[in-house]
Design a protein around this motif. Sequence first.
Motif, mmCIF file in Angstrom:
data_model
loop_
_atom_site.group_PDB
_atom_site.id
_atom_site.type_symbol
_atom_site.label_atom_id
_atom_site.label_comp_id
_atom_site.label_asym_id
_atom_site.label_seq_id
_atom_site.Cartn_x
_atom_site.Cartn_y
_atom_site.Cartn_z
ATOM 1 N N ARG A 254 -52.855 21.813 -14.044
ATOM 2 C CA ARG A 254 -52.568 20.838 -12.825
ATOM 3 C C ARG A 254 -51.292 21.572 -12.207
ATOM 4 O O ARG A 254 -50.276 21.716 -12.740
ATOM 5 N N PRO A 255 -51.431 21.901 -11.029
ATOM 6 C CA PRO A 255 -50.622 22.563 -10.110
ATOM 7 C C PRO A 255 -49.267 21.626 -9.772
ATOM 8 O O PRO A 255 -49.617 20.463 -9.542
ATOM 9 N N ILE A 256 -48.249 22.278 -9.787
ATOM 10 C CA ILE A 256 -47.017 21.497 -9.203
ATOM 11 C C ILE A 256 -46.997 21.763 -7.739
ATOM 12 O O ILE A 256 -46.023 22.540 -7.399
ATOM 13 N N ARG A 257 -47.660 20.955 -7.075
ATOM 14 C CA ARG A 257 -47.703 21.278 -5.531
ATOM 15 C C ARG A 257 -46.244 21.196 -4.790
ATOM 16 O O ARG A 257 -46.068 21.633 -3.927
ATOM 17 N N SER A 258 -45.393 20.372 -5.290
ATOM 18 C CA SER A 258 -44.140 20.010 -4.720
ATOM 19 C C SER A 258 -43.229 21.306 -4.746
ATOM 20 O O SER A 258 -42.149 21.430 -4.345
ATOM 21 N N ALA A 259 -43.638 22.251 -5.706
ATOM 22 C CA ALA A 259 -42.789 23.459 -6.049
ATOM 23 C C ALA A 259 -43.268 24.468 -5.009
ATOM 24 O O ALA A 259 -43.000 25.374 -4.821
ATOM 25 N N GLY A 260 -44.289 24.048 -4.087
ATOM 26 C CA GLY A 260 -44.478 25.185 -2.797
ATOM 27 C C GLY A 260 -46.108 25.634 -2.937
ATOM 28 O O GLY A 260 -46.201 26.042 -4.303
ATOM 29 N N ARG A 261 -46.494 25.902 -1.758
ATOM 30 C CA ARG A 261 -47.827 26.930 -1.933
ATOM 31 C C ARG A 261 -47.384 28.056 -1.062
ATOM 32 O O ARG A 261 -47.191 28.007 0.247
ATOM 33 N N PHE A 262 -46.999 29.143 -1.869
ATOM 34 C CA PHE A 262 -46.747 30.360 -1.144
ATOM 35 C C PHE A 262 -47.033 31.412 -2.154
ATOM 36 O O PHE A 262 -47.309 31.001 -3.281
ATOM 37 N N ALA A 263 -46.583 32.796 -1.758
ATOM 38 C CA ALA A 263 -46.823 33.938 -2.837
ATOM 39 C C ALA A 263 -45.758 34.025 -3.958
ATOM 40 O O ALA A 263 -44.618 34.714 -4.026
ATOM 41 N N HIS A 264 -45.816 32.769 -4.615
ATOM 42 C CA HIS A 264 -44.959 32.949 -5.934
ATOM 43 C C HIS A 264 -44.831 34.040 -6.590
ATOM 44 O O HIS A 264 -45.908 34.691 -7.119
ATOM 45 N N GLU A 265 -43.925 34.633 -7.256
ATOM 46 C CA GLU A 265 -43.649 35.582 -8.081
ATOM 47 C C GLU A 265 -43.121 35.150 -9.438
ATOM 48 O O GLU A 265 -43.655 35.518 -10.462
ATOM 49 N N VAL B 133 -40.008 32.522 -11.848
ATOM 50 C CA VAL B 133 -39.401 31.549 -12.129
ATOM 51 C C VAL B 133 -38.243 31.738 -13.191
ATOM 52 O O VAL B 133 -38.292 32.197 -14.091
ATOM 53 N N ALA B 134 -36.961 31.277 -12.883
ATOM 54 C CA ALA B 134 -35.947 31.207 -13.679
ATOM 55 C C ALA B 134 -35.252 29.793 -13.824
ATOM 56 O O ALA B 134 -34.983 29.244 -12.826
ATOM 57 N N PHE B 135 -35.143 29.313 -15.009
ATOM 58 C CA PHE B 135 -34.761 27.695 -15.086
ATOM 59 C C PHE B 135 -33.489 27.676 -15.481
ATOM 60 O O PHE B 135 -32.724 28.646 -16.498
ATOM 61 N N ASP B 136 -32.486 26.790 -14.977
ATOM 62 C CA ASP B 136 -31.135 26.608 -15.369
ATOM 63 C C ASP B 136 -31.053 25.463 -16.121
ATOM 64 O O ASP B 136 -31.383 24.129 -15.825
ATOM 65 N N PRO B 137 -30.754 25.620 -17.519
ATOM 66 C CA PRO B 137 -30.745 24.280 -18.340
ATOM 67 C C PRO B 137 -29.899 23.184 -18.201
ATOM 68 O O PRO B 137 -29.901 22.124 -18.516
ATOM 69 N N ALA B 138 -28.730 23.565 -17.449
ATOM 70 C CA ALA B 138 -27.709 22.627 -17.201
ATOM 71 C C ALA B 138 -27.969 21.625 -16.219
ATOM 72 O O ALA B 138 -27.806 20.354 -16.286
ATOM 73 N N THR B 139 -28.881 21.948 -15.410
ATOM 74 C CA THR B 139 -29.156 21.005 -14.131
ATOM 75 C C THR B 139 -30.870 20.659 -13.952
ATOM 76 O O THR B 139 -31.188 19.967 -13.562
ATOM 77 N N GLY B 140 -31.592 21.441 -14.862
ATOM 78 C CA GLY B 140 -33.070 21.149 -14.838
ATOM 79 C C GLY B 140 -33.606 21.788 -13.651
ATOM 80 O O GLY B 140 -34.974 21.319 -13.482
ATOM 81 N N PRO C 50 -36.721 19.014 -9.809
ATOM 82 C CA PRO C 50 -37.786 18.018 -10.249
ATOM 83 C C PRO C 50 -37.312 16.666 -10.165
ATOM 84 O O PRO C 50 -35.947 16.397 -10.306
ATOM 85 N N PRO C 51 -38.009 15.661 -10.418
ATOM 86 C CA PRO C 51 -37.682 14.304 -10.278
ATOM 87 C C PRO C 51 -37.021 13.887 -11.405
ATOM 88 O O PRO C 51 -35.981 12.750 -11.523
ATOM 89 N N LYS C 52 -37.214 14.578 -12.526
ATOM 90 C CA LYS C 52 -36.376 14.467 -13.870
ATOM 91 C C LYS C 52 -36.459 15.675 -14.403
ATOM 92 O O LYS C 52 -37.048 16.296 -14.237
ATOM 93 N N HIS C 53 -35.125 15.854 -15.272
ATOM 94 C CA HIS C 53 -34.820 16.982 -15.940
ATOM 95 C C HIS C 53 -35.928 17.160 -16.814
ATOM 96 O O HIS C 53 -36.353 16.239 -17.804
ATOM 97 N N PRO C 54 -36.637 18.419 -16.808
ATOM 98 C CA PRO C 54 -37.767 18.607 -17.682
ATOM 99 C C PRO C 54 -37.555 18.693 -19.185
ATOM 100 O O PRO C 54 -38.336 18.197 -19.863
ATOM 101 N N ALA C 55 -36.188 18.787 -19.704
ATOM 102 C CA ALA C 55 -35.817 18.834 -21.193
ATOM 103 C C ALA C 55 -36.030 17.466 -21.500
ATOM 104 O O ALA C 55 -36.305 16.886 -22.549
ATOM 105 N N LEU D 73 -42.194 18.091 -14.189
ATOM 106 C CA LEU D 73 -42.840 16.851 -13.229
ATOM 107 C C LEU D 73 -43.261 17.485 -11.725
ATOM 108 O O LEU D 73 -42.109 17.970 -11.193
ATOM 109 N N ASP D 74 -44.310 16.995 -11.112
ATOM 110 C CA ASP D 74 -44.526 17.170 -9.645
ATOM 111 C C ASP D 74 -43.731 16.239 -9.066
ATOM 112 O O ASP D 74 -43.143 15.019 -9.660
#
Length: 473
Positions: A206-217, A219-226, A246-251, A257-258
Amino acid sequence: MDRRRFLTRAAAVATGIAGPFAGVACAGAQGGAKPAPALGYGRLRPVRDLRDGEVRLHLPDGFKYRSFNAAGEKFSDGSAVPGRHDGMAAFAGPRGSAILVRNHEVNGPVGAFGDRAKAYDPMAGGGTATLRVSRYGEVLKSLPSLNGTMMNCSGGPMPWGAWVSCEETVNGPDVGDDHTGGDNSKLTEKHGYIFEVPLKGTSNARPIRSAGRFAHESVAFDPATGTLYLTEDNFGFPSGFYRYVPPKHPAQAGRLLDGGRLQMLAVKGRKRADLSVGHPPGTAFGTEWVDIDEPDPSFTGKPSNDEAVQAVGTQGRVAGGAIFSRLEGAVYHQGTIYFVSTQGGETASGDTPPDGFGKGRGQVWAYETWSGRLKLVYQSPRAATLDLPDNVTVSGRGTLVLCEDGEGDNYLRGLTRSGGVFDFCRLAPVADDAGAEFAGSTFGPGGHTLYVNVQSRQGRSFAIWGPWQRGAF
């Protein structure tokens, strides 16, 4: 953050020389400083693959390697391994093994590998594979874990036990054909999204559509803020640096979440600042973020692929977003996101400008998540020193490992915290497979093994080990 660390950072910010790679900033600010010592591992020599005795890599004395899971071989379920091995991450597995999740950057409506019943788009040939391997490159188990996606270039590891895979395309039945991908009318779904792949089992596709439709290369995740920081690789057009909140911290949610918010980085006080051109190392900027109102644009009239691939980025630049050249690899390390601009900088005397947007041989940028400060930590002075860096990872000592995507010999090169660059590994030419390049470098559990891919039609993965303590890795 304890009081001493806070005061140290505050003082560094006041002088404009903060965080990792501060020595690079000092050298750039002083001007004319001598290059930092490289702290490499010595001269490279041809080394035979422990798999079959062929010479595929040149390495320093004392290092060994084994290749595995090459294109055309079989996964544990009997299905064929696709080519174009690309971005990858390593996670701790049982009994000292590593779990690798690896992208396959396959373009065009060539049909899904693995079980087509599980495919996001049965006509698309990209996706991911999950492998359990020993620290000497012996495959214990391998299976498709996401299929039916397209141009899965890089991505990023997530600390809750997942990999986020990125599609570097906007192909789909609603847009015109790209320059190399074939007939888009044969596709059944829109592409250009990010997908979560769990370490166990397969992705829900299932794509995370809210993260955009573009030429993605990547991802780097910041654990402090999610927050997820996203790079964009538009070969012929400007690229942007994004973040997805995201609407909620993924951790806390246990997954990505989309329905969140997509934004593009902008330089404070400078609308559409052009950061693709040359700057002195150590140059720093204050930043802000501008909203992307329509991250998943709906196309009517089947626009050209060139128009569609710029749709999201154009929104950001109209709002003042900064311009980069071909943003590729990204990695999080101690509160900083390091990301690579493959063709950023300026053409050195004697070098030929590369094709596409951007005329340099590569830049490495650092975004401090805690301060919002953006800093240029390295800019290639010439192709012989660093030629079109792509994927990036970081060692336990804070040295960056850069995978080259150059036009001649391709290397794995180290960039030390003091700004020194050294050669660690050279790829032997791949017969009848022009354009082979390194991708997906990642250190396994405990740092014993560096796993890396060769991205080509005849792609394969490698495990490299040896006397790491002798140098900067």
